[in-house]
Scaffold this active site. Sequence first.
Site, PDB file in Angstrom:
ATOM      1  N   THR A   1       0.855  -1.187   0.000  1.00 58.46           N
ATOM      2  CA  THR A   1       0.000   0.000   0.000  1.00 58.46           C
ATOM      3  C   THR A   1       0.896   1.244   0.000  1.00 58.46           C
ATOM      4  OG1 THR A   1      -0.135   0.333   2.412  1.00 58.46           O
ATOM      5  CG2 THR A   1      -1.669  -1.255   1.436  1.00 58.46           C
TER       6      THR A   1
ATOM      7  N   ALA B   1       2.178   2.915  -2.545  1.00 54.52           N
ATOM      8  CA  ALA B   1       3.315   2.811  -3.477  1.00 54.52           C
ATOM      9  C   ALA B   1       3.126   3.709  -4.696  1.00 54.52           C
ATOM     10  CB  ALA B   1       3.523   1.362  -3.904  1.00 54.52           C
TER      11      ALA B   1
ATOM     12  N   GLY C   1      -4.321 -15.362   5.949  1.00 57.71           N
ATOM     13  CA  GLY C   1      -4.607 -16.774   5.631  1.00 57.71           C
ATOM     14  C   GLY C   1      -3.826 -17.209   4.391  1.00 57.71           C
TER      15      GLY C   1
ATOM     16  N   TYR D   1      -0.905  11.738  14.928  1.00 53.05           N
ATOM     17  CA  TYR D   1      -0.087  10.982  13.976  1.00 53.05           C
ATOM     18  C   TYR D   1       0.879  10.055  14.750  1.00 53.05           C
ATOM     19  CZ  TYR D   1       3.582   9.912  10.615  1.00 53.05           C
ATOM     20  OH  TYR D   1       4.501   9.252   9.834  1.00 53.05           O
TER      21      TYR D   1
HETATM   22  N1  LIG Z   1       8.303  10.946   5.074  1.00 50.70           N
HETATM   23  C1  LIG Z   1       8.726  10.755   6.327  1.00 50.70           C
HETATM   24  O1  LIG Z   1       9.603  11.480   6.863  1.00 50.70           O
HETATM   25  C2  LIG Z   1       8.192   9.595   7.139  1.00 50.70           C
HETATM   26  C3  LIG Z   1       8.780   9.357   8.406  1.00 50.70           C
HETATM   27  C4  LIG Z   1       8.309   8.286   9.170  1.00 50.70           C
HETATM   28  C5  LIG Z   1       7.289   7.484   8.665  1.00 50.70           C
HETATM   29  N2  LIG Z   1       6.734   7.750   7.445  1.00 50.70           N
HETATM   30  C6  LIG Z   1       5.644   6.869   6.971  1.00 50.70           C
HETATM   31  O2  LIG Z   1       5.990   6.387   5.684  1.00 50.70           O
HETATM   32  C7  LIG Z   1       4.775   5.993   5.002  1.00 50.70           C
HETATM   33  C8  LIG Z   1       4.834   6.507   3.575  1.00 50.70           C
HETATM   34  O3  LIG Z   1       4.843   7.899   3.580  1.00 50.70           O
HETATM   35  P1  LIG Z   1       5.707   8.805   2.576  1.00 50.70           P
HETATM   36  O4  LIG Z   1       6.629   9.585   3.386  1.00 50.70           O
HETATM   37  O5  LIG Z   1       6.250   7.986   1.463  1.00 50.70           O
HETATM   38  O6  LIG Z   1       4.563   9.828   2.098  1.00 50.70           O
HETATM   39  P2  LIG Z   1       3.793  10.077   0.727  1.00 50.70           P
HETATM   40  O7  LIG Z   1       4.769  10.377  -0.361  1.00 50.70           O
HETATM   41  O8  LIG Z   1       2.763  11.096   1.055  1.00 50.70           O
HETATM   42  O9  LIG Z   1       3.087   8.667   0.417  1.00 50.70           O
HETATM   43  C9  LIG Z   1       1.936   8.252   1.111  1.00 50.70           C
HETATM   44  C10 LIG Z   1       1.264   7.134   0.348  1.00 50.70           C
HETATM   45  O10 LIG Z   1       0.065   6.757   1.041  1.00 50.70           O
HETATM   46  C11 LIG Z   1      -1.031   6.776   0.128  1.00 50.70           C
HETATM   47  N3  LIG Z   1      -2.310   7.129   0.762  1.00 50.70           N
HETATM   48  C12 LIG Z   1      -2.597   8.219   1.514  1.00 50.70           C
HETATM   49  N4  LIG Z   1      -3.898   8.227   1.847  1.00 50.70           N
HETATM   50  C13 LIG Z   1      -4.445   7.123   1.295  1.00 50.70           C
HETATM   51  C14 LIG Z   1      -5.770   6.578   1.280  1.00 50.70           C
HETATM   52  N5  LIG Z   1      -6.799   7.178   1.901  1.00 50.70           N
HETATM   53  N6  LIG Z   1      -5.976   5.412   0.620  1.00 50.70           N
HETATM   54  C15 LIG Z   1      -4.960   4.786  -0.029  1.00 50.70           C
HETATM   55  N7  LIG Z   1      -3.695   5.259  -0.049  1.00 50.70           N
HETATM   56  C16 LIG Z   1      -3.440   6.408   0.603  1.00 50.70           C
HETATM   57  C17 LIG Z   1      -0.636   7.878  -0.848  1.00 50.70           C
HETATM   58  O11 LIG Z   1      -1.433   7.787  -2.020  1.00 50.70           O
HETATM   59  P3  LIG Z   1      -1.625   9.073  -3.025  1.00 50.70           P
HETATM   60  O12 LIG Z   1      -0.438   9.014  -3.956  1.00 50.70           O
HETATM   61  O13 LIG Z   1      -2.911   8.816  -3.681  1.00 50.70           O
HETATM   62  O14 LIG Z   1      -1.614  10.314  -2.172  1.00 50.70           O
HETATM   63  C18 LIG Z   1       0.834   7.548  -1.060  1.00 50.70           C
HETATM   64  O15 LIG Z   1       1.000   6.468  -1.955  1.00 50.70           O
HETATM   65  C19 LIG Z   1       3.626   6.526   5.857  1.00 50.70           C
HETATM   66  O16 LIG Z   1       3.085   5.475   6.616  1.00 50.70           O
HETATM   67  C20 LIG Z   1       4.296   7.548   6.785  1.00 50.70           C
HETATM   68  O17 LIG Z   1       3.611   7.669   7.993  1.00 50.70           O
HETATM   69  C21 LIG Z   1       7.171   8.797   6.674  1.00 50.70           C
END
Ligand SMILES: NC(=O)c1ccc[n+]([C@@H]2O[C@H](COP(=O)([O-])OP(=O)(O)OC[C@H]3O[C@@H](n4cnc5c(N)ncnc54)[C@H](OP(=O)(O)O)[C@@H]3O)[C@@H](O)[C@H]2O)c1
Length: 280
Positions: free
Chosen positions: A9, A11, A124, A164
């Site tokens: 998810t 991606a 599963g 968050y």
């Molecule tokens: N960036 C950081 O510094 C950081 C640090 C710690 C943890 N994280 C974690 O890393 C993970 C990925 O984040 P990222 O930094 O790569 O951010 P990102 O570029 O904003 O990517 C987020 C992804 O989640 C998808 N998404 C958001 N809402 C959704 C929904 N309602 N249904 C389905 N998909 C949804 C987005 O889809 P769309 O393309 O459609 O928006 C996108 O593919 C997250 O769990 C975040 O909490 C990030």
Amino acid sequence: MRGKTVVITGATSGIGLVAAAQLAAMGARLVLVARDKTRGEAALTRLRSLNPDVAHSIHYADLSRLAEMKRVAAEIAAAEPRIDVLINNAGALFATRHVTEDGLELTFALNHMSYFVLTQGLHGRMIASAPARIVNTSSDAHKGKQIDFNDLQSANNYKGFQVYGRSKLCNILYTNELARNLAGTGVTANCLHPGFVDTRFGDESGGLLSLGVRIAKTFAISQEKGAATIVYLDSSDEVAQATGGYYYKCKKATPTKQARDDDAAKRLWQESERLAGIKS
Ligand SMILES: NC(=O)c1ccc[n+]([C@@H]2O[C@H](COP(=O)([O-])OP(=O)(O)OC[C@H]3O[C@@H](n4cnc5c(N)ncnc54)[C@H](OP(=O)(O)O)[C@@H]3O)[C@@H](O)[C@H]2O)c1
């Protein structure tokens, strides 16, 4: 990763997209779960260009809605005879409180409940495909947070970054309980902190939070560095048997005491089952 099927998810962007691309380049077949057609097709095209011999696929779902989480899990379970890796990675930060159609606070619904419901729908298949791995993207933002079981939906005193961080604490507690429940099945469950990464994260949070994250991103690491621990946990022989761990920079790290609270992990599982209306 040749011959392996990886469900992921989040991606269509950020570290999920980079991890998916690296896994495709290593020979894996990717099954994406995305909400946006344009970004979904663009991600699929990129994966196909990296590994054209493999039939990557995509399913669309808004992962903040319980019905969509359940539908997409059922669709994937029906379409995929085996699943070797599941990466729960979609997540976001919201400046103001929103409530979903299920009555759940949006951050909790997307960042925690989607991990729970998708995994419950697919485990599963994964047990039947063992050895298999579940990898959950968490964050060091869990530090200094604790779960308030009397206010899981953050109805009181909503603060975006606090909420968050609590959802990322849920990711660790959930991973720990999942690892315990899957013991002996050949399916492992681990989670990770990717570092502070320059992605679209925070861009759509709204208000001052978006501005703050944008400024902080001047110090962020690259998406390649951020994706490294996801790819490591999915593919490295070093962690083939490891389970119930929290990783940072491809090494085991120690999350906070609150994240190691087994009673809280059990209670979160029970609450999640109740809220999702599923029994494992
Ligand atoms: N960036 C950081 O510094 C950081 C640090 C710690 C943890 N994280 C974690 O890393 C993970 C990925 O984040 P990222 O930094 O790569 O951010 P990102 O570029 O904003 O990517 C987020 C992804 O989640 C998808 N998404 C958001 N809402 C959704 C929904 N309602 N249904 C389905 N998909 C949804 C987005 O889809 P769309 O393309 O459609 O928006 C996108 O593919 C997250 O769990 C975040 O909490 C990030």
